[in-house]
Scaffold this active site. Structure first.
Site, PDB file in Angstrom:
ATOM      1  N   ASP A 278     -18.867   5.577  -9.221  1.00 15.97           N
ATOM      2  CA  ASP A 278     -19.178   4.155  -9.020  1.00 15.97           C
ATOM      3  C   ASP A 278     -20.157   3.973  -7.858  1.00 15.97           C
ATOM      4  O   ASP A 278     -20.002   3.069  -7.038  1.00 15.97           O
ATOM      5  CB  ASP A 278     -17.895   3.359  -8.758  1.00 15.97           C
ATOM      6  CG  ASP A 278     -18.063   1.871  -9.036  1.00 15.97           C
ATOM      7  OD1 ASP A 278     -18.987   1.504  -9.790  1.00 15.97           O
ATOM      8  OD2 ASP A 278     -17.279   1.072  -8.484  1.00 15.97           O
TER       9      ASP A 278
ATOM     10  N   VAL B 110      -7.904  -6.674   0.228  1.00 19.70           N
ATOM     11  CA  VAL B 110      -8.513  -5.808   1.237  1.00 19.70           C
ATOM     12  C   VAL B 110      -8.712  -6.647   2.490  1.00 19.70           C
ATOM     13  O   VAL B 110      -9.238  -7.768   2.421  1.00 19.70           O
ATOM     14  CB  VAL B 110      -9.859  -5.237   0.749  1.00 19.70           C
ATOM     15  CG1 VAL B 110     -10.464  -4.331   1.819  1.00 19.70           C
ATOM     16  CG2 VAL B 110      -9.681  -4.468  -0.558  1.00 19.70           C
TER      17      VAL B 110
END
Length: 440
Positions: A293, A182
């Site tokens: 999540d 990322v």
């Protein structure tokens, strides 16, 4: 053939350059000491080869195994002619990186062309703190990078392939997982900062990782809400698939919590931020998307206006069953321990909106008190407790907490889903007057 069984603690393998820049050289790979190959001076073995990325690949030998990992290079890493993301290698394998062809050789007595193994860099005089993150530097920690003194962590963060993806300038690496990274980047055409989430799509890429990556793209593409990180684009270049999302200038609640330890964050701020997230989840549920999540790390607070945004729909489940949830097997738990409700620990396939209610409550509890709802020293201990042990009452950890707020969070954390709030809309209806009373 095992490579390392007779070489523990010493040299594990040699990499013989049989063609290309540096032909004839032999690169030692010490056991338990990863080395990198690239054209950056920061690589363990640096070569002036325009086809190499700054840090092209990493080779690491542990025990009796040797593994090569492509570091998301522009031109790829090949083992025996096949482009790879990560792969175990053995004696006789041929590796191609840039213009280099390399043969894996067993660690024997030194041979002609041997290049000394990489040594720790010499200390940099008077370097006491990293100029990027401001952390104190140990005696051997200082690194020089673009006229700045940085720590090894920041070197890895900023020493990136700036032109990895067409149309973007890669600025820094935010995180790395087994199949991708990322990055913070600048989208050149739009002139804006973005987050690039990438995944390698070679034949050895884990199928579940790829499907979850696509699921995040599909879920994010359906959601448009001021408290959800915006997804801009999904695209592919060579063997790299990537998602482009909004870059939120600020911090996650997890980062704030770490800075505040052992205490929680200011209740007034927390109530306001969690109100934003409750609204985001209520909207996502209306679109038949469950996050699965919710935790402090996936809640980002924008610095300019202190607005909270929910990120990372990697584990999202589509209640309409349009093919997005089929990758979760019966009995498989997905999510982050300590924020998962009992039914999600048992099997993530059976969760519904009330599971997000629990995770929302667990994150709320943690950020307010600085403690997890279920105290455990390991995942196994958490599993043993989550089905039977109730959370410690919030006001035992935080006596000044208003009773209505404590009651709301504790209801979210009921072990029986039927005893929780049945929707995030129900949570919002009770949270709104509490927030108003707190001035949030």
């Amino acid at each position: 053939m095992h490579l390392l069984g007779e070489h523990r603690g010493g040299m594990a393998v040699y990499l013989k350059i049989i063609h290309g820049v540096g032909q004839g050289q032999v690169l030692p790979v010490p056991n338990d000491q990863p080395v990198t190959i690239g054209r950056s001076s920061q690589a363990s073995y640096a070569f002036d080869d325009a086809l190499l990325s700054r840090k092209h690949c990493q080779i690491e030998c542990r025990g009796n195994l040797c593994r090569i990992v492509d570091l998301q290079s522009r031109n790829g890493t090949f083992v025996n002619g096949q482009r790879i993301g990560a792969q175990l290698v053995k004696t006789g394998d041929r590796i191609k990186v840039g213009s280099l062809f390399i043969e894996v050789a067993p660690a024997t007595a030194p041979i002609p062309g041997l290049v000394p193994p990489p040594a720790p860099p010499p200390p940099i005089a008077n370097a006491t703190h990293c100029e990027a993150c401001k952390r104190p530097l140990g005696p051997q920690d200082a690194r020089s990078f673009k006229n700045r003194i940085v720590c090894p962590r920041c070197l890895d963060r900023y020493d990136v392939e700036e032109d990895l993806i067409d149309g973007f300038q890669i600025l820094e690496r935010i995180s790395t997982a087994g199949t991708g990274s990322v990055y913070k980047a600048k989208q050149l055409l739009m002139g804006r900062f973005v987050v690039l989430k990438t995944i390698v799509t070679t034949a050895d890429t884990d199928e579940k990782s790829l499907k979850r990556f696509m699921r995040e793209a599909k879920a994010g593409g359906r959601l448009s809400h001021p408290s959800i990180v915006e997804l801009y684009d999904v695209n592919e270049q060579d063997d790299l698939m990537y998602i482009v999302t909004e870059f939120v200038e600020g911090e996650s609640l997890q980062e704030m919590l770490q800075a505040a330890q052992p205490h929680g964050l200011a209740p007034g701020d927390v109530v306001r931020w969690m109100g934003h997230i409750a609204d985001a989840l209520n909207y996502a549920h209306s679109q038949s998307i469950i996050h699965r999540d919710v935790k402090p790390a996936t809640i980002l607070v924008r610095r300019e206006d202190s607005h909270a945004k929910l990120s990372d729909f990697t584990l999202a489940k589509n209640l309409e069953r349009v093919g997005l949830s089929a990758i979760t097997a019966d009995g498989e738990a997905v999510g982050t321990p300590f924020y998962m409700p009992p039914e999600q620990v048992r099997t993530a396939k059976a969760v519904d909106v009330r599971s997000d209610v629990y995770s929302f409550g667990a994150a709320f509890y943690h950020v307010l008190t600085g403690k997890f709802p279920i105290q455990a020293r390991s995942y196994g201990e958490f599993i043993a407790k989550v089905f039977t042990q109730p959370p410690v009452p919030m006001r035992e950890n935080l006596p000044q907490l208003p009773a209505p707020l404590a009651a709301l969070v504790e209801k979210c954390l009921s072990k029986d889903p039927s005893e929780r709030f049945q929707s995030m809309g129900d949570v919002l209806r009770e949270l709104t007057p509490i927030a108003r009373a707190a001035g949030a």
